[in-house]
Design a protein around this motif. Structure first.
Motif, PDB file in Angstrom:
ATOM      1  N   MET A  83      86.059  44.550   7.009  1.00  0.00           N
ATOM      2  CA  MET A  83      84.976  43.680   7.442  1.00  0.00           C
ATOM      3  C   MET A  83      83.614  44.347   7.232  1.00  0.00           C
ATOM      4  SD  MET A  83      86.142  40.750   8.535  1.00  0.00           S
ATOM      5  CE  MET A  83      85.063  40.056   9.778  1.00  0.00           C
ATOM      6  N   TRP A  84      83.540  45.644   7.524  1.00  0.00           N
ATOM      7  CA  TRP A  84      82.273  46.357   7.295  1.00  0.00           C
ATOM      8  C   TRP A  84      81.930  46.366   5.803  1.00  0.00           C
ATOM      9  CZ3 TRP A  84      81.061  50.459   4.170  1.00  0.00           C
ATOM     10  CH2 TRP A  84      79.754  50.964   4.303  1.00  0.00           C
ATOM     11  N   LEU A  85      82.928  46.621   4.962  1.00  0.00           N
ATOM     12  CA  LEU A  85      82.692  46.676   3.523  1.00  0.00           C
ATOM     13  C   LEU A  85      82.209  45.328   2.999  1.00  0.00           C
ATOM     14  CD1 LEU A  85      82.913  48.333   0.908  1.00  0.00           C
ATOM     15  CD2 LEU A  85      85.288  47.553   0.710  1.00  0.00           C
ATOM     16  N   LEU A  86      82.889  44.260   3.385  1.00  0.00           N
ATOM     17  CA  LEU A  86      82.500  42.928   2.918  1.00  0.00           C
ATOM     18  C   LEU A  86      81.113  42.548   3.429  1.00  0.00           C
ATOM     19  CD1 LEU A  86      85.869  41.003   3.395  1.00  0.00           C
ATOM     20  CD2 LEU A  86      84.813  41.651   1.223  1.00  0.00           C
ATOM     21  N   ALA A  87      80.851  42.819   4.710  1.00  0.00           N
ATOM     22  CA  ALA A  87      79.551  42.483   5.284  1.00  0.00           C
ATOM     23  C   ALA A  87      78.429  43.267   4.612  1.00  0.00           C
ATOM     24  CB  ALA A  87      79.555  42.738   6.783  1.00  0.00           C
TER      25      ALA A  87
ATOM     26  N   PRO B  93      77.777  33.318  -6.429  1.00  0.00           N
ATOM     27  CA  PRO B  93      78.723  34.377  -6.800  1.00  0.00           C
ATOM     28  C   PRO B  93      78.922  35.418  -5.706  1.00  0.00           C
ATOM     29  CG  PRO B  93      77.197  33.932  -8.601  1.00  0.00           C
ATOM     30  CD  PRO B  93      76.679  33.190  -7.407  1.00  0.00           C
ATOM     31  N   PHE B  94      77.861  35.748  -4.995  1.00  0.00           N
ATOM     32  CA  PHE B  94      77.964  36.763  -3.946  1.00  0.00           C
ATOM     33  C   PHE B  94      78.568  36.186  -2.664  1.00  0.00           C
ATOM     34  CE2 PHE B  94      74.086  37.510  -6.513  1.00  0.00           C
ATOM     35  CZ  PHE B  94      74.581  38.577  -7.267  1.00  0.00           C
ATOM     36  N   VAL B  95      78.295  34.909  -2.422  1.00  0.00           N
ATOM     37  CA  VAL B  95      78.909  34.249  -1.271  1.00  0.00           C
ATOM     38  C   VAL B  95      80.421  34.190  -1.446  1.00  0.00           C
ATOM     39  CG1 VAL B  95      79.114  32.066  -0.018  1.00  0.00           C
ATOM     40  CG2 VAL B  95      76.856  32.909  -0.690  1.00  0.00           C
ATOM     41  N   PHE B  96      80.868  33.781  -2.625  1.00  0.00           N
ATOM     42  CA  PHE B  96      82.312  33.666  -2.874  1.00  0.00           C
ATOM     43  C   PHE B  96      82.981  35.037  -2.973  1.00  0.00           C
ATOM     44  CE2 PHE B  96      81.140  29.419  -4.841  1.00  0.00           C
ATOM     45  CZ  PHE B  96      81.598  28.703  -3.755  1.00  0.00           C
ATOM     46  N   ALA B  97      82.236  36.042  -3.434  1.00  0.00           N
ATOM     47  CA  ALA B  97      82.826  37.367  -3.593  1.00  0.00           C
ATOM     48  C   ALA B  97      82.925  38.128  -2.278  1.00  0.00           C
ATOM     49  CB  ALA B  97      82.011  38.186  -4.596  1.00  0.00           C
ATOM     50  N   PHE B  98      81.950  37.944  -1.373  1.00  0.00           N
ATOM     51  CA  PHE B  98      81.888  38.787  -0.178  1.00  0.00           C
ATOM     52  C   PHE B  98      81.892  38.021   1.141  1.00  0.00           C
ATOM     53  CE2 PHE B  98      79.283  41.097  -3.479  1.00  0.00           C
ATOM     54  CZ  PHE B  98      80.323  41.920  -3.884  1.00  0.00           C
ATOM     55  N   VAL B  99      81.159  36.903   1.220  1.00  0.00           N
ATOM     56  CA  VAL B  99      81.080  36.181   2.490  1.00  0.00           C
ATOM     57  C   VAL B  99      82.330  35.335   2.714  1.00  0.00           C
ATOM     58  CG1 VAL B  99      79.676  34.671   3.932  1.00  0.00           C
ATOM     59  CG2 VAL B  99      78.574  36.111   2.213  1.00  0.00           C
ATOM     60  N   LEU B 100      82.803  34.670   1.663  1.00  0.00           N
ATOM     61  CA  LEU B 100      84.013  33.855   1.800  1.00  0.00           C
ATOM     62  C   LEU B 100      85.221  34.673   2.253  1.00  0.00           C
ATOM     63  CD1 LEU B 100      85.474  31.167   1.531  1.00  0.00           C
ATOM     64  CD2 LEU B 100      85.789  31.652  -0.911  1.00  0.00           C
ATOM     65  N   PRO B 101      85.477  35.860   1.681  1.00  0.00           N
ATOM     66  CA  PRO B 101      86.590  36.661   2.208  1.00  0.00           C
ATOM     67  C   PRO B 101      86.435  37.004   3.686  1.00  0.00           C
ATOM     68  CG  PRO B 101      85.931  37.489   0.064  1.00  0.00           C
ATOM     69  CD  PRO B 101      84.907  36.469   0.462  1.00  0.00           C
ATOM     70  N   THR B 102      85.198  37.207   4.128  1.00  0.00           N
ATOM     71  CA  THR B 102      84.976  37.479   5.547  1.00  0.00           C
ATOM     72  C   THR B 102      85.375  36.277   6.393  1.00  0.00           C
ATOM     73  OG1 THR B 102      83.102  38.889   4.935  1.00  0.00           O
ATOM     74  CG2 THR B 102      83.278  38.230   7.243  1.00  0.00           C
ATOM     75  N   ALA B 103      85.019  35.075   5.923  1.00  0.00           N
ATOM     76  CA  ALA B 103      85.422  33.863   6.638  1.00  0.00           C
ATOM     77  C   ALA B 103      86.935  33.688   6.628  1.00  0.00           C
ATOM     78  CB  ALA B 103      84.738  32.645   6.020  1.00  0.00           C
ATOM     79  N   LEU B 104      87.586  34.084   5.528  1.00  0.00           N
ATOM     80  CA  LEU B 104      89.050  33.981   5.448  1.00  0.00           C
ATOM     81  C   LEU B 104      89.720  34.965   6.415  1.00  0.00           C
ATOM     82  CD1 LEU B 104      89.582  33.566   1.592  1.00  0.00           C
ATOM     83  CD2 LEU B 104      89.675  31.807   3.373  1.00  0.00           C
ATOM     84  N   VAL B 105      89.113  36.128   6.577  1.00  0.00           N
ATOM     85  CA  VAL B 105      89.644  37.067   7.571  1.00  0.00           C
ATOM     86  C   VAL B 105      89.524  36.470   8.968  1.00  0.00           C
ATOM     87  CG1 VAL B 105      89.290  39.331   8.649  1.00  0.00           C
ATOM     88  CG2 VAL B 105      89.186  39.103   6.164  1.00  0.00           C
TER      89      VAL B 105
END
Length: 336
Positions: free
Chosen positions: A110-114, A34-46
């Motif tokens: 990016m800072w917020l997601l990371a 859940p946390f990977v898809f919520a925060f890390v995946l958006p970072t990869a999409l950026v």
């Protein structure tokens, strides 16, 4: 009952820490997902959007109109130098105010997601190592705790920024003074030396602050400047392991960044659509890299903390056995 600390975690070296990061990633994927898809995946999409944006900017997109500078300076010079030709080319235009605002917004995002990724995954690993009954609502409670962790991370990041600026000023000032005294003679030499000293200083600073985010999240009373001090103590406790984790993180991150730039800007002889396939694969690789290195860093934090706290003679009322939860003090018999 969740796992508790692996046996001998405080004494683990580099192989054990990297292996444990992979084990957590595979065995506890349902908790992490859940946390990977919520925060890390958006970072990869950026990251993916960045590659495609560079491609569009350099005029290589087969599905979008050419970018504003289809023959940008960096691409033009790189092509000519590769062919052994003159690298003289007109400079690219100065970024507009809108472009700078977009860059600032992306940086904040990016800072917020990371930060949210660090906080949520660190708390998940803490739950796995907590030696307590399983909590069916752990994912929900972790999400609810993120605003407080984010505030501590913000204050810690502000201190990192201030110390970074102070380091840049302190290291650069002597070189500017020397250049002025020499009437700007040998300016190129002084500039080169300045860049070397600055790079070394900032690298050392980044190494000392390697575990500051984990400290700010998992130790509620240690954030801001205290998190930086605590991080410096922990990385010195596991110097070799911390150094290798730090170098691997920088090296792989720099490689992925370089690949994204090459994928988007280098005039490949392959069809343009290959850029999009490569960008998607790069985003997946970036996602896996972020999750794995974050887990490795968190394991390093727990290993360093266990060893440091066990050796800390300033807390005689806390005595930890190997494998015990360091947050639970043992009863010390009263002296007769």
């Amino acid at each position: 009952m969740v796992e508790g600390y692996p046996y001998g975690l405080g004494g683990w070296g580099v192989p054990g820490i990297f292996k444990e990061g992979g084990r957590l990633m595979v065995k506890h994927w349902k908790l992490l997902a859940p946390f990977v898809f919520a925060f890390v995946l958006p970072t990869a999409l950026v990251q993916l959007a960045e590659v495609l944006g560079i491609s569009w900017y350099s005029g290589q997109s087969p599905f979008l109109p050419p970018g504003p500078h289809p023959h940008n300076h960096a691409l033009h010079v790189y092509s000519k130098v590769s062919a052994g030709m003159d690298a003289d080319a007109p400079l690219p235009p100065t970024p507009s105010g809108t472009a700078l605002l977009v860059m600032l917004a992306v940086g904040i995002l990016m800072w917020l997601l990371a930060s949210l990724a660090v906080a949520s995954i660190a708390k998940t690993v803490q739950y796995i190592y907590a030696e307590q009954d399983e909590d069916p609502a752990v994912i929900k409670s972790t999400f609810q705790s993120l605003p407080h962790a984010l505030w501590r991370l913000l204050l810690t990041s502000i201190w990192i920024f201030l110390l970074t600026v102070a380091t840049i000023f302190t290291v650069s000032l002597p070189f500017y003074i020397i250049a002025w005294l020499f009437n700007h003679k040998h300016a190129q030499l002084f500039n080169t030396l300045q860049q070397i000293f600055l790079s070394v200083s900032l690298t050392i600073l980044g190494f000392l602050f390697l575990l500051s985010q984990e400290v700010a999240v998992l130790e509620p009373h240690n954030y801001g400047l205290e998190a930086l001090k605590r991080s410096a103590k922990l990385v010195q406790e596991k110097f070799l392991a911390s150094l290798i984790v730090f170098l691997v993180s920088i090296g792989v991150g720099a490689l992925l960044s370089r690949l994204s730039t090459v994928a988007g800007a280098y005039p490949s002889k392959l069809p343009h659509w290959t850029i999009y396939i490569f960008a998607v694969l790069l985003a997946i690789l970036y996602l896996v890299y972020m999750v794995y290195m974050l887990l490795v860093t968190i394991v390093l934090y727990f290993s360093s903390k266990l060893q440091y706290d066990a050796e800390d003679e300033s807390l005689p009322e806390f005595r930890y056995r190997s494998g015990d939860n360091p947050y639970t003090p043992l009863v010390v018999p009263a002296e007769n």
